[in-house]
Write a protein that holds these residues in place. Structure first.
Motif, PDB file in Angstrom:
ATOM      1  N   ALA A   1       6.043 -44.839 -12.395  1.00 25.22           N
ATOM      2  CA  ALA A   1       4.630 -44.470 -12.399  1.00 25.22           C
ATOM      3  C   ALA A   1       3.907 -45.032 -13.619  1.00 25.22           C
ATOM      4  O   ALA A   1       2.714 -45.358 -13.543  1.00 25.22           O
ATOM      5  N   LEU A   2       4.632 -45.174 -14.728  1.00 28.69           N
ATOM      6  CA  LEU A   2       4.014 -45.700 -15.947  1.00 28.69           C
ATOM      7  C   LEU A   2       4.077 -47.229 -16.035  1.00 28.69           C
ATOM      8  O   LEU A   2       3.559 -47.813 -16.977  1.00 28.69           O
ATOM      9  N   GLY A   3       4.721 -47.863 -15.067  1.00 29.76           N
ATOM     10  CA  GLY A   3       4.752 -49.315 -15.030  1.00 29.76           C
ATOM     11  C   GLY A   3       5.966 -49.964 -15.653  1.00 29.76           C
ATOM     12  O   GLY A   3       6.028 -51.179 -15.773  1.00 29.76           O
ATOM     13  N   PHE A   4       6.934 -49.166 -16.068  1.00 25.39           N
ATOM     14  CA  PHE A   4       8.163 -49.715 -16.648  1.00 25.39           C
ATOM     15  C   PHE A   4       9.156 -49.983 -15.519  1.00 25.39           C
ATOM     16  O   PHE A   4      10.093 -49.226 -15.284  1.00 25.39           O
ATOM     17  N   THR A   5       8.949 -51.099 -14.813  1.00 22.40           N
ATOM     18  CA  THR A   5       9.732 -51.351 -13.611  1.00 22.40           C
ATOM     19  C   THR A   5      11.207 -51.614 -13.909  1.00 22.40           C
ATOM     20  O   THR A   5      12.069 -51.243 -13.112  1.00 22.40           O
ATOM     21  N   GLY A   6      11.503 -52.259 -15.025  1.00 28.15           N
ATOM     22  CA  GLY A   6      12.900 -52.510 -15.379  1.00 28.15           C
ATOM     23  C   GLY A   6      13.654 -51.229 -15.632  1.00 28.15           C
ATOM     24  O   GLY A   6      14.778 -51.040 -15.161  1.00 28.15           O
ATOM     25  N   VAL A   7      13.044 -50.332 -16.379  1.00 31.28           N
ATOM     26  CA  VAL A   7      13.664 -49.035 -16.669  1.00 31.28           C
ATOM     27  C   VAL A   7      13.778 -48.226 -15.386  1.00 31.28           C
ATOM     28  O   VAL A   7      14.797 -47.568 -15.150  1.00 31.28           O
ATOM     29  N   ALA A   8      12.762 -48.296 -14.544  1.00 31.72           N
ATOM     30  CA  ALA A   8      12.786 -47.549 -13.290  1.00 31.72           C
ATOM     31  C   ALA A   8      13.910 -48.037 -12.383  1.00 31.72           C
ATOM     32  O   ALA A   8      14.619 -47.237 -11.768  1.00 31.72           O
ATOM     33  N   ALA A   9      14.091 -49.347 -12.309  1.00 34.79           N
ATOM     34  CA  ALA A   9      15.160 -49.903 -11.472  1.00 34.79           C
ATOM     35  C   ALA A   9      16.532 -49.507 -12.000  1.00 34.79           C
ATOM     36  O   ALA A   9      17.428 -49.132 -11.226  1.00 34.79           O
ATOM     37  N   ALA A  10      16.708 -49.573 -13.310  1.00 34.51           N
ATOM     38  CA  ALA A  10      17.990 -49.202 -13.906  1.00 34.51           C
ATOM     39  C   ALA A  10      18.288 -47.718 -13.692  1.00 34.51           C
ATOM     40  O   ALA A  10      19.404 -47.346 -13.316  1.00 34.51           O
ATOM     41  N   ALA A  11      17.311 -46.877 -13.923  1.00 34.83           N
ATOM     42  CA  ALA A  11      17.513 -45.437 -13.754  1.00 34.83           C
ATOM     43  C   ALA A  11      17.743 -45.100 -12.282  1.00 34.83           C
ATOM     44  O   ALA A  11      18.538 -44.210 -11.958  1.00 34.83           O
ATOM     45  N   GLY A  12      17.079 -45.793 -11.390  1.00 33.35           N
ATOM     46  CA  GLY A  12      17.298 -45.577  -9.961  1.00 33.35           C
ATOM     47  C   GLY A  12      18.707 -45.961  -9.552  1.00 33.35           C
ATOM     48  O   GLY A  12      19.343 -45.261  -8.757  1.00 33.35           O
ATOM     49  N   THR A  13      19.197 -47.055 -10.100  1.00 36.34           N
ATOM     50  CA  THR A  13      20.568 -47.472  -9.808  1.00 36.34           C
ATOM     51  C   THR A  13      21.570 -46.455 -10.337  1.00 36.34           C
ATOM     52  O   THR A  13      22.541 -46.107  -9.647  1.00 36.34           O
ATOM     53  N   VAL A  14      21.345 -45.967 -11.528  1.00 40.08           N
ATOM     54  CA  VAL A  14      22.227 -44.945 -12.112  1.00 40.08           C
ATOM     55  C   VAL A  14      22.213 -43.693 -11.243  1.00 40.08           C
ATOM     56  O   VAL A  14      23.267 -43.100 -10.969  1.00 40.08           O
ATOM     57  N   ALA A  15      21.032 -43.301 -10.779  1.00 37.14           N
ATOM     58  CA  ALA A  15      20.929 -42.110  -9.935  1.00 37.14           C
ATOM     59  C   ALA A  15      21.701 -42.298  -8.632  1.00 37.14           C
ATOM     60  O   ALA A  15      22.398 -41.387  -8.176  1.00 37.14           O
ATOM     61  N   LYS A  16      21.596 -43.476  -8.021  1.00 31.71           N
ATOM     62  CA  LYS A  16      22.317 -43.747  -6.770  1.00 31.71           C
ATOM     63  C   LYS A  16      23.824 -43.702  -6.979  1.00 31.71           C
ATOM     64  O   LYS A  16      24.551 -43.119  -6.174  1.00 31.71           O
ATOM     65  N   VAL A  17      24.292 -44.310  -8.063  1.00 31.97           N
ATOM     66  CA  VAL A  17      25.729 -44.337  -8.332  1.00 31.97           C
ATOM     67  C   VAL A  17      26.250 -42.927  -8.602  1.00 31.97           C
ATOM     68  O   VAL A  17      27.284 -42.514  -8.060  1.00 31.97           O
ATOM     69  N   MET A  18      25.542 -42.174  -9.411  1.00 29.98           N
ATOM     70  CA  MET A  18      25.989 -40.819  -9.733  1.00 29.98           C
ATOM     71  C   MET A  18      25.981 -39.931  -8.494  1.00 29.98           C
ATOM     72  O   MET A  18      26.880 -39.110  -8.303  1.00 29.98           O
ATOM     73  N   PHE A  19      24.989 -40.093  -7.631  1.00 30.47           N
ATOM     74  CA  PHE A  19      24.940 -39.304  -6.408  1.00 30.47           C
ATOM     75  C   PHE A  19      26.095 -39.686  -5.485  1.00 30.47           C
ATOM     76  O   PHE A  19      26.712 -38.820  -4.853  1.00 30.47           O
ATOM     77  N   GLY A  20      26.411 -40.963  -5.421  1.00 34.74           N
ATOM     78  CA  GLY A  20      27.546 -41.410  -4.616  1.00 34.74           C
ATOM     79  C   GLY A  20      28.851 -40.828  -5.116  1.00 34.74           C
ATOM     80  O   GLY A  20      29.689 -40.370  -4.328  1.00 34.74           O
ATOM     81  N   ILE A  21      29.039 -40.840  -6.425  1.00 34.67           N
ATOM     82  CA  ILE A  21      30.247 -40.248  -7.015  1.00 34.67           C
ATOM     83  C   ILE A  21      30.301 -38.758  -6.713  1.00 34.67           C
ATOM     84  O   ILE A  21      31.363 -38.217  -6.368  1.00 34.67           O
TER      85      ILE A  21
END
Length: 53
Positions: free
Chosen positions: A17-37
């Motif tokens: 929402a704040l425009g930090f797309t790189g951070v958003a993509a990284a955090a989204g990937t971390v969230a997906k991996v942790m949810f999968g685990i």
């Protein structure tokens, strides 16, 4: 572990929402991996619990 996945998802949403797309993509990937685990561990514990009964 699910709590950490939700926190990473919230960070991704705020960063996006704040425009930090790189951070958003990284955090989204971390969230997906942790949810999968979390799902794998929950499934294993469920199966082990069903076998023990």
């Amino acid at each position: 572990m699910l709590t950490w996945a939700i926190i990473a998802l919230i960070i991704a949403l705020i960063a996006g929402a704040l425009g930090f797309t790189g951070v958003a993509a990284a955090a989204g990937t971390v969230a997906k991996v942790m949810f999968g685990i979390f799902l794998v561990v929950a499934l294993v514990l469920f199966v082990l619990g069903a076998v023990a009964v």
